[in-house]
Scaffold this motif. Structure first.
Motif: not given
Length: 360
Positions: A328-333, A346-358
């Motif tokens: 998942i490559t994604l901007q999450v706000d 599982i491959r994460w590429n997340i940016w934005g202000n999301a709280r993250r628990q991966t």
């Protein structure tokens, strides 16, 4: 930019597969049969011969269809109501619903059906009412649906049956469904599916629900106020969707773009589905999970954004193997991202202000 360029090229290529009539106007040229009239009187003609005259709109339509041969075209120019009954289209026939066909609810049946047929085309259709299924299909080959508009007050839009013969090489242009109580489009048992777009508005369950469907390419799924208050989604993969006959989940389901506003979930993959690649997404203020991936294998989201709404979640039920090969490559706000339990590869590429628990 590369993703958007690919999207444009894909939509252009997909549009080319539809019949030449899809670019003309409904009823244009010289249909082999027509249905005209209105109110309490309708006439069906084939060439210069009258094949029905009377007050029964459905009977006029069916008479026109029955009067033509495979490869020939019926244009229903009149508007009317068929009640809780069914129009049946047999192999090779072309059906254009130029007038508005109002339909009722016939339990377990479609207002328009084509089963165990080949080379049926429905380039145009305008439907209103509250059907059980607006259109129902099974056992089809080379089915083509063009510009389908359903402004419903309940029921399910387009249904491919679960427990009947499979379908091969199904093509749809633009499917627009408003007001369905259930799904806008529900597929089962299709090998080879092309859809330009599904536009769902104020739909009770899914915009596009794909099940046991392989070798699929979809341009756009666009939902507003879809699946409010339940676990369905604008786009849902379920029941081993994308699983190939050899048991593998090689990528074979391609969706170029998903847009979802409000409603319930945005994207939901569940029950051992996968083999799916989604190019770009734009999800906002979904009332349930923006994205939920649960017991799915080889699912890729290549870009886009999630803003607000429910969390982006990888989950799993104990009765199925856990998620694996998800990217998942994604901007999450303004919402959260959570992987629980940890999946495999599982491959994460997340940016934005999301709280993250991966887990990675």
């Amino acid at each position: 930019m590369a993703i958007m360029t690919q999207l444009i090229h894909t939509l252009i290529a997909a549009a080319a597969v539809f019949t030449a009539g899809a670019n003309a106007q409904c009823g244009a040229g010289s249909p082999h049969a027509t249905v005209t009239g209105g109110g309490n009187w309708f006439q069906a003609t084939r060439g210069s011969a009258q094949v029905y005259a009377g007050s029964d709109y459905r009977a006029a339509i069916q008479a026109a269809l029955d009067a033509i041969s495979p490869g020939q075209r019926v244009a229903v120019l009149a508007s009317g109501s068929i009640g809780a009954s069914t129009i049946t289209i047999t192999s090779g026939k072309i059906f254009e619903g130029c007038g508005t066909i109002n339909v009722g609810n016939r339990a377990g049946r479609g207002a328009i059906e084509s089963t165990d047929t080949s080379d049926v085309q429905i380039p145009y259709l305008s439907m209103t009412g509250n059907p059980y299924f607006g259109m129902r299909f099974s056992g089809t080959r080379n089915l083509v649906l063009g510009k389908i508009n359903m402004n419903l007050s309940g029921g399910l839009g387009i249904r491919f049956d679960r427990d009947r013969a499979p379908n091969y090489n199904v093509k749809m242009d633009t499917i627009t469904v408003t007001g369905a109580g259930s799904h806008a489009v529900e597929t089962w048992n299709i090998d080879g599916l092309t859809i330009n777009s599904v536009i769902a508005r104020n739909v009770g369950e899914c915009g596009l629900l794909m099940q046991k469907t392989t070798n699929a390419r979809v341009g756009l799924v666009d939902g507003q106020n879809v699946a409010t208050g339940n676990g369905y989604a604008t786009l849902r993969f379920a029941n081993e969707n994308g699983k190939l006959p050899n048991g593998r989940y090689d990528t074979n389901v391609h969706v170029d773009r998903v847009v979802s506003r409000g409603g319930g979930r945005g994207i939901f993959c569940v029950s051992q589905s996968g083999g799916a690649s989604i190019g770009n997404i734009d999800l906002a203020n979904n009332g349930n999970n923006a994205i939920l991936i649960e017991n799915c294998y080889n699912v890729q989201i290549h870009g886009g954004k999630v803003n607000g709404g429910g969390e982006v979640r990888l989950s799993a039920r104990s009765e199925f193997p856990n998620n694996r090969d998800v990217s998942i490559t994604l901007q999450v706000d303004n919402t959260s991202v959570r992987e629980q339990p940890c999946g495999q590869n599982i491959r994460w590429n997340i940016w934005g202000n999301a709280r993250r628990q991966t887990c990675s």
